[in-house]
Design a protein around this motif. Structure first.
Motif, short mmCIF file in Angstrom:
data_model
loop_
_atom_site.label_atom_id
_atom_site.label_comp_id
_atom_site.label_asym_id
_atom_site.label_seq_id
_atom_site.Cartn_x
_atom_site.Cartn_y
_atom_site.Cartn_z
N SER A 108 -5.41 0.09 -8.75
CA SER A 108 -4.97 0.70 -7.67
C SER A 108 -5.41 2.15 -7.61
O SER A 108 -5.44 2.99 -8.67
CB SER A 108 -3.58 0.54 -7.41
OG SER A 108 -2.94 1.38 -8.40
N ALA A 127 2.11 1.90 -3.80
CA ALA A 127 1.25 2.26 -4.63
C ALA A 127 1.51 3.70 -5.34
O ALA A 127 1.86 4.52 -4.37
CB ALA A 127 -0.15 2.04 -4.23
N ASP A 184 -4.13 9.46 4.10
CA ASP A 184 -3.45 8.56 3.12
C ASP A 184 -4.63 7.38 2.81
O ASP A 184 -4.77 6.69 3.55
CB ASP A 184 -2.06 8.04 3.67
CG ASP A 184 -1.48 7.28 2.36
OD1 ASP A 184 -2.03 7.10 1.44
OD2 ASP A 184 -0.25 6.85 2.39
N MET A 212 0.81 -1.14 0.14
CA MET A 212 -0.09 -0.06 0.02
C MET A 212 0.94 1.20 0.13
O MET A 212 0.50 2.29 -0.53
CB MET A 212 -0.91 -0.06 1.37
CG MET A 212 -2.30 -0.86 0.88
SD MET A 212 -3.20 -0.60 2.28
CE MET A 212 -4.25 -1.90 1.82
N ASP A 213 2.04 1.15 0.48
CA ASP A 213 3.08 2.46 0.78
C ASP A 213 3.70 2.42 -0.68
O ASP A 213 3.94 3.65 -1.13
CB ASP A 213 3.89 2.13 1.86
CG ASP A 213 3.26 2.36 3.10
OD1 ASP A 213 2.22 2.91 3.44
OD2 ASP A 213 3.95 2.00 4.07
N THR A 224 -5.57 4.45 0.63
CA THR A 224 -4.99 3.40 -0.83
C THR A 224 -5.91 2.22 -0.87
O THR A 224 -6.68 1.86 0.26
CB THR A 224 -3.78 2.89 -0.03
OG1 THR A 224 -2.91 3.80 0.05
CG2 THR A 224 -3.30 2.13 -1.26
N ARG A 251 -4.70 5.68 -4.92
CA ARG A 251 -4.19 6.39 -3.91
C ARG A 251 -4.36 7.84 -3.84
O ARG A 251 -4.00 8.52 -4.99
CB ARG A 251 -2.68 5.82 -3.71
CG ARG A 251 -2.02 6.56 -2.36
CD ARG A 251 -0.68 5.99 -2.47
NE ARG A 251 -0.04 6.33 -0.84
CZ ARG A 251 1.30 5.97 -0.79
NH1 ARG A 251 2.20 5.69 -1.55
NH2 ARG A 251 1.55 6.64 0.52
N LEU A 305 -6.39 -1.21 -3.24
CA LEU A 305 -6.14 -2.07 -4.31
C LEU A 305 -7.04 -3.30 -4.65
O LEU A 305 -7.71 -3.56 -3.71
CB LEU A 305 -4.89 -2.83 -3.65
CG LEU A 305 -3.63 -2.25 -3.32
CD1 LEU A 305 -2.50 -3.10 -2.50
CD2 LEU A 305 -3.02 -1.17 -4.26
N ARG A 334 0.55 7.26 -6.62
CA ARG A 334 -0.51 8.14 -6.31
C ARG A 334 -1.32 8.20 -7.58
O ARG A 334 -0.98 8.33 -8.86
CB ARG A 334 -0.24 9.67 -6.00
CG ARG A 334 0.50 9.53 -4.48
CD ARG A 334 0.92 10.98 -4.36
NE ARG A 334 1.58 11.05 -2.86
CZ ARG A 334 1.75 12.17 -2.37
NH1 ARG A 334 1.79 13.32 -2.75
NH2 ARG A 334 2.42 11.94 -1.13
N VAL A 349 -3.47 11.04 -1.10
CA VAL A 349 -2.92 11.63 -0.11
C VAL A 349 -3.09 13.24 0.25
O VAL A 349 -2.79 14.14 -0.93
CB VAL A 349 -1.27 11.41 -0.14
CG1 VAL A 349 -0.69 11.98 1.02
CG2 VAL A 349 -0.95 10.02 -0.27
#
Length: 93
Positions: free
Chosen positions: A61, A45, A80, A42-43, A82, A63, A84, A47, A65
């Motif tokens: 996906s 992925a 944040d 997830m980190d 996210t 994302r 998937l 934006r 932020v």
């Protein structure tokens, strides 16, 4: 002049029911945990929104932020989000 308590009683019952439902949900629903590998994915992925097609499946996906501040001089937070996803469709005969 008499103070009418009927509107306050209706409001108290409504908010009391919502608070009781929240308490029951927090008490009896088990907490979920993500494995560290899922957190790392997830980190990693990118934006924005991405969609990819492969043979027999569509992967996507998203994302977002955002940095936001509560009030003019209040604390600053980073939100944040996210997601998937994978959708597989197979024809069975």
């Amino acid at each position: 002049m008499a103070l009418q308590l009927t509107p306050f009683a209706a409001m108290a019952l409504r908010y009391g029911a919502v608070a009781t439902a929240g308490f029951v949900a927090a008490r009896f629903i088990p907490r979920g945990r993500f494995p560290k590998a899922v957190e790392a994915q997830m980190d990693a992925a990118p934006r924005g929104l991405r969609v990819r097609r492969a043979a027999g499946q569509i992967c996507g996906s998203a994302r977002v932020v955002r940095d936001t501040r509560l009030g003019r001089f209040g604390p600053k937070f980073r939100i944040d989000g996210t997601a998937l996803a994978r959708l597989k469709i197979r024809r069975l005969t």
